[in-house]
Design a protein around this motif. Structure first.
Motif, PDB file in Angstrom:
ATOM      1  N   SER A  89      -2.880 -15.708   3.411  1.00 39.58           N
ATOM      2  CA  SER A  89      -4.020 -15.791   3.885  1.00 39.58           C
ATOM      3  C   SER A  89      -5.583 -16.221   3.333  1.00 39.58           C
ATOM      4  CB  SER A  89      -4.138 -14.793   5.176  1.00 39.58           C
ATOM      5  OG  SER A  89      -4.382 -13.745   4.529  1.00 39.58           O
ATOM      6  N   ASP A  90      -5.433 -16.290   2.002  1.00 39.54           N
ATOM      7  CA  ASP A  90      -6.707 -16.613   1.394  1.00 39.54           C
ATOM      8  C   ASP A  90      -6.489 -17.629   0.140  1.00 39.54           C
ATOM      9  OD1 ASP A  90      -9.357 -16.007   1.533  1.00 39.54           O
ATOM     10  OD2 ASP A  90      -9.157 -15.265  -0.598  1.00 39.54           O
ATOM     11  N   ASN A 101      -5.186 -11.557  -0.503  1.00 37.57           N
ATOM     12  CA  ASN A 101      -5.580 -11.962   0.583  1.00 37.57           C
ATOM     13  C   ASN A 101      -6.804 -11.077   1.052  1.00 37.57           C
ATOM     14  OD1 ASN A 101      -3.553 -13.616   1.102  1.00 37.57           O
ATOM     15  ND2 ASN A 101      -2.328 -12.072   1.884  1.00 37.57           N
ATOM     16  N   THR A 102      -7.078 -10.023   0.584  1.00 37.49           N
ATOM     17  CA  THR A 102      -8.202  -9.087   1.085  1.00 37.49           C
ATOM     18  C   THR A 102      -9.583  -9.337   0.253  1.00 37.49           C
ATOM     19  OG1 THR A 102      -6.389  -7.135   1.355  1.00 37.49           O
ATOM     20  CG2 THR A 102      -8.870  -6.475   0.951  1.00 37.49           C
ATOM     21  N   LEU A 103      -9.431  -9.879  -0.922  1.00 41.12           N
ATOM     22  CA  LEU A 103     -10.517 -10.262  -1.801  1.00 41.12           C
ATOM     23  C   LEU A 103     -10.771 -11.749  -1.548  1.00 41.12           C
ATOM     24  CD1 LEU A 103     -12.596  -9.296  -3.778  1.00 41.12           C
ATOM     25  CD2 LEU A 103     -11.094 -10.173  -5.488  1.00 41.12           C
ATOM     26  N   THR A 104     -11.868 -12.067  -0.829  1.00 44.92           N
ATOM     27  CA  THR A 104     -12.324 -13.453  -0.444  1.00 44.92           C
ATOM     28  C   THR A 104     -12.413 -14.392  -1.684  1.00 44.92           C
ATOM     29  OG1 THR A 104     -13.259 -12.946   1.637  1.00 44.92           O
ATOM     30  CG2 THR A 104     -13.869 -15.017   0.800  1.00 44.92           C
ATOM     31  N   GLN A 136      -1.218  -9.443  -1.152  1.00 45.46           N
ATOM     32  CA  GLN A 136      -1.844  -8.852  -0.011  1.00 45.46           C
ATOM     33  C   GLN A 136      -3.192  -8.221  -0.977  1.00 45.46           C
ATOM     34  OE1 GLN A 136      -1.596  -7.555   2.844  1.00 45.46           O
ATOM     35  NE2 GLN A 136      -3.577  -6.154   3.047  1.00 45.46           N
ATOM     36  N   ASP A 137      -3.324  -7.994  -2.130  1.00 46.51           N
ATOM     37  CA  ASP A 137      -4.682  -7.659  -2.603  1.00 46.51           C
ATOM     38  C   ASP A 137      -5.490  -9.088  -2.668  1.00 46.51           C
ATOM     39  OD1 ASP A 137      -4.086  -5.069  -2.841  1.00 46.51           O
ATOM     40  OD2 ASP A 137      -3.434  -5.237  -4.824  1.00 46.51           O
ATOM     41  N   GLN A 158       2.371  -6.628  -3.221  1.00 46.35           N
ATOM     42  CA  GLN A 158       1.050  -6.244  -3.064  1.00 46.35           C
ATOM     43  C   GLN A 158       0.004  -7.174  -3.975  1.00 46.35           C
ATOM     44  OE1 GLN A 158       0.432  -2.952  -1.928  1.00 46.35           O
ATOM     45  NE2 GLN A 158      -1.607  -3.647  -2.259  1.00 46.35           N
ATOM     46  N   ASN A 194       0.685  -1.014   0.152  1.00 48.33           N
ATOM     47  CA  ASN A 194       0.192   0.092  -0.088  1.00 48.33           C
ATOM     48  C   ASN A 194       0.849   1.251  -0.058  1.00 48.33           C
ATOM     49  OD1 ASN A 194      -2.207  -1.672   0.021  1.00 48.33           O
ATOM     50  ND2 ASN A 194      -2.099  -1.814   2.207  1.00 48.33           N
TER      51      ASN A 194
END
Length: 317
Positions: A61-62, A32-35, A29-30, A26, A16
């Motif tokens: 994490s996803d 991970n944020t979107l399920t 990270q993106d 990045q 970010n």
């Protein structure tokens, strides 16, 4: 809707921030944020590129697929953790490359992973966070990968799975070091190795190639693979399989491994069901008293060996 993220920047930077735009960090990270099970791919301009990590491990994490190919061809992308802050291997002051902890499927395809150097895993830490939270439903698949030159003070110089299942396909895991499982370490899940090579790894204690200690109802499956030239200062030069595990070896070669205690090729420690078919166990060596090719420390519930060659397994007496 599932997303596709494209890595266009070979650098590493805090997420970010402007410098992180287009980086692998990045993109992860993106995702991970979107399920949902997203895909991360690499722009073809990155062919032959090394991504040198400067911000620590990459946390997944996803569910996601990280794909190092373009239109079916390898881009030859390498991810290098640099052996920690001082660049020295085997002092465990750095991070793994990936920390995978999710209730779902993560696939890593066609990447070279090197320079991971941490306390609990070399290249990939799977099924647990760095703070010790278990994710038993993690499903990690590694395909068409080269994992080399990584080290761990405890388990899994190449890959350490403390929870969840791991599948390795068409990959080479070589030149990694750890106390347990120089190449691969599995503590509480199934481990499936297909059409792969685990060679030239080193362990201080158990299982220089593979240390499988997942216990009851878990299975180590090796098919069409080569486990060779691994060296353990303890037990199980090629493979160490722990108490109550099942072992299924098909059409594989276990050769040229060495243990300075017992079980140059394999050390089977009170395993439940062991099957070996159409395989070769050759030229392994134990400098302890027993088991140049294979050493069993207890009673099998079931042992099946078919069409398998045991040859020139030497033990020092």
């Amino acid at each position: 809707m599932l997303a596709i993220y494209t890595v266009t920047n070979h650098l590493d930077a805090p997420v970010n921030t402007p410098a992180a735009i287009g980086t692998l960090r990045q993109a992860i990270q993106d995702a991970n944020t979107l399920t949902g099970a997203d895909t991360i791919q690499f722009d073809p301009s990155l062919i032959g590129t090394t991504i040198a990590l400067t911000q620590g491990e990459l946390d997944i994490s996803d569910p996601v697929t990280i794909d190092g190919t373009y239109e079916g061809a390898s881009l030859g992308v390498t991810i290098d953790a640099g052996n920690g802050p001082n660049g020295m291997p085997n002092d465990y002051d750095g991070d793994p490359i990936f920390d995978v902890f999710t209730s779902g499927q993560v696939e890593i395809n066609d990447l070279t992973l090197k320079g991971g150097d941490s306390l609990f895993a070399g290249a990939i830490l799977s099924g647990i966070t760095s703070s010790g939270v278990d994710f038993p439903d993690t499903q990690l698949t590694v395909k068409n990968a080269l994992i080399t030159g990584n080290s761990s003070d405890f388990g899994g110089g190449g890959i350490a799975a403390y929870s969840g299942d791991v599948t390795i396909e068409n990959s080479t895991i070589t030149g990694n070091t750890a106390a347990f499982g120089g190449g691969l370490f599995a503590l509480s899940g199934n481990l499936d190795i297909e059409n792969s090579t685990v060679s030239g790894n080193y362990s201080q204690e158990k299982g220089a190639g593979i240390s499988f200690e997942s216990g009851d109802l878990k299975t180590l499956t090796i098919a069409g693979s080569t486990i060779s030239g691994n060296t353990s200062d303890g037990e199980g030069g090629g493979i160490y399989a722990g108490t109550y595990t099942d072992v299924d070896i098909q059409s594989s070669h276990i050769s040229g491994n060495q243990a300075n205690d017992r079980g140059g090729g394999l050390f089977l420690n009170d395993c439940k069901e062991v099957t070996m078919q159409s395989s070769e166990v050759q030229n392994n060596y134990s400098s302890g008293f027993y088991g140049g090719g294979l050493y069993d420390s207890g009673d099998f519930q079931s042992l099946t060996i078919q069409n398998t060659i045991f040859e020139i397994g030497r033990a020092h007496v």
